[in-house]
Write a protein that holds these residues in place. Structure first.
Motif, PDB file in Angstrom:
ATOM      1  N   GLY A  53      47.681  27.694 -15.241  1.00 37.06           N
ATOM      2  CA  GLY A  53      46.250  27.663 -15.530  1.00 37.06           C
ATOM      3  C   GLY A  53      45.527  28.921 -15.099  1.00 37.06           C
ATOM      4  N   ALA A  54      46.260  29.904 -14.603  1.00 39.31           N
ATOM      5  CA  ALA A  54      45.661  31.160 -14.168  1.00 39.31           C
ATOM      6  C   ALA A  54      45.294  32.015 -15.386  1.00 39.31           C
ATOM      7  N   PRO A  55      44.337  32.945 -15.255  1.00 39.19           N
ATOM      8  CA  PRO A  55      43.955  33.799 -16.383  1.00 39.19           C
ATOM      9  C   PRO A  55      45.133  34.614 -16.900  1.00 39.19           C
ATOM     10  N   ARG A  56      45.265  34.678 -18.224  1.00 43.34           N
ATOM     11  CA  ARG A  56      46.410  35.359 -18.830  1.00 43.34           C
ATOM     12  C   ARG A  56      46.437  36.847 -18.472  1.00 43.34           C
ATOM     13  N   ASN A  57      45.267  37.503 -18.525  1.00 43.71           N
ATOM     14  CA  ASN A  57      45.242  38.936 -18.230  1.00 43.71           C
ATOM     15  C   ASN A  57      45.705  39.238 -16.808  1.00 43.71           C
ATOM     16  N   ALA A  58      45.273  38.392 -15.866  1.00 42.03           N
ATOM     17  CA  ALA A  58      45.671  38.595 -14.471  1.00 42.03           C
ATOM     18  C   ALA A  58      47.176  38.406 -14.303  1.00 42.03           C
ATOM     19  N   LEU A  59      47.726  37.376 -14.963  1.00 43.30           N
ATOM     20  CA  LEU A  59      49.168  37.143 -14.883  1.00 43.30           C
ATOM     21  C   LEU A  59      49.943  38.273 -15.561  1.00 43.30           C
ATOM     22  N   TYR A  60      49.410  38.786 -16.654  1.00 42.27           N
ATOM     23  CA  TYR A  60      50.087  39.878 -17.361  1.00 42.27           C
ATOM     24  C   TYR A  60      50.181  41.123 -16.471  1.00 42.27           C
ATOM     25  N   GLU A  61      49.045  41.469 -15.825  1.00 44.17           N
ATOM     26  CA  GLU A  61      49.068  42.635 -14.937  1.00 44.17           C
ATOM     27  C   GLU A  61      50.006  42.411 -13.757  1.00 44.17           C
ATOM     28  N   ARG A  62      50.013  41.179 -13.234  1.00 45.19           N
ATOM     29  CA  ARG A  62      50.913  40.898 -12.119  1.00 45.19           C
ATOM     30  C   ARG A  62      52.364  40.960 -12.563  1.00 45.19           C
ATOM     31  N   ALA A  63      52.650  40.485 -13.777  1.00 49.82           N
ATOM     32  CA  ALA A  63      54.015  40.531 -14.297  1.00 49.82           C
ATOM     33  C   ALA A  63      54.491  41.976 -14.452  1.00 49.82           C
TER      34      ALA A  63
END
Length: 316
Positions: A294-304
């Motif tokens: 449920g976390a924001p996609r953009n934040a997860l993408y940058e973290r990935a």
């Protein structure tokens, strides 16, 4: 960052301060051929440092963001007769060359922005880069900064495992880009410092509203007579500003407090991402992680991206 108050009522007699500056800072060595980055007050003229006063008196020339504003500032301190070199966001690259020539001649050049510490969301960064690239010296004279002033009264990291802060400065002016920037900050586990001009505060408040109950500390007119500091939920910022027309006046520094959920779930998000990245392409892994956490996609993408880079880096 914020503009110093130039009203006559704000001007005490700085004659004794100039004498104290010479006595206290004069014995220090100030090499010739050096650029001095001088912090100036963000509102209260009395916040100037003794070293700043001494170097402004000592400098062969003063490069500045706005010559009229700097002339008023120097006169308030009783400093006259200094050549002023305009260096602002529209001419920084070209004006830097004139500063370099003076430094090569062995002159001391001070640089001041309109207020605060130069090169922090103000002109000056390109100038310093050019000076360094030319093999010349630059020396900092620390002092007032709306960034550290706002952080010092926000209490934004108390009780949090997150350390440090992120300086985001001014968000984009266009609404879509601004909303995207806020979405990227949504999962940031550290405090985030933002700056904003009064005519764009209502728009920023609207962009922050989706962050709901996440606290934000708003610091308005820091160090001036009508200084105001308030902490409230992001969802209530627009209503708070609209309640009093005076609240939309002056320069703003805001501290977005750490997202509690993001702080608590950061390790879990990393675990999910690492598991998925081991089996799936990055975009697919992020898409599935978004659905699971449920976390924001953009934040997860940058973290990935960061996790992949960390895993790809050679180990000692």
């Amino acid at each position: 960052m914020t503009h110093a108050d130039s009203s006559p009522l704000a001007r005490p007699d700085f004659g004794p301060a100039l004498a104290a500056a010479r006595a206290a800072a004069g014995p220090q060595h100030y090499p010739a051929g050096t650029l001095y980055m001088v912090a100036t007050p963000i509102g209260n003229l009395a916040d100037v440092s003794l070293r700043a006063l001494h170097v402004l008196q000592l400098a062969d020339a003063i490069a500045c963001e706005d010559t009229r504003h700097t002339q008023q500032l120097l006169r308030a301190y009783g400093i006259d007769g200094k050549p002023l070199l305009p260096l602002h966001e529209h001419n920084e690259a070209e004006a830097a060359q004139a500063v370099l020539e003076r430094l090569r001649q062995g002159q001391r050049v001070a640089y001041v922005s309109d207020a605060g510490t130069p090169a922090v969301s103000d002109p000056g960064a390109r100038l310093v880069a050019a000076v360094r690239a030319a093999g010349l010296a630059a020396s900092p004279l620390p002092g007032a900064s709306s960034v550290t002033a706002a952080l010092s009264v926000a209490g934004a990291v108390a009780g949090s495992d997150a350390t440090g802060f992120v300086f985001a400065g001014f968000l984009p002016a266009k609404s879509g880009e601004r909303a995207t920037a806020v979405q990227r900050l949504a999962a940031e586990p550290r405090a985030v410092v933002l700056l904003e001009a009064p005519h764009r505060m209502a728009a920023l408040a609207g962009a922050l509203a989706p962050l709901g109950e996440r606290p934000v500390t708003l610091a308005r007119e820091l160090t001036k007579q009508f200084e105001q500091v308030a902490t409230l939920p992001c969802a209530g910022l627009a209503t708070w500003l609209a309640a009093d027309p005076q609240r939309l006046r002056g320069e703003f520094a805001l501290v977005l407090h750490p997202a509690a959920a993001a702080v608590q779930n950061a390790d879990e998000h990393d675990r999910v991402l690492l598991t998925l990245l081991a089996e799936l392409p990055l975009k697919q892994a992020v898409k599935l992680a978004t659905e699971l956490t449920g976390a924001p996609r953009n934040a997860l993408y940058e973290r990935a991206l960061g996790l992949k880079a960390d895993n790809a880096a050679p180990k000692d």
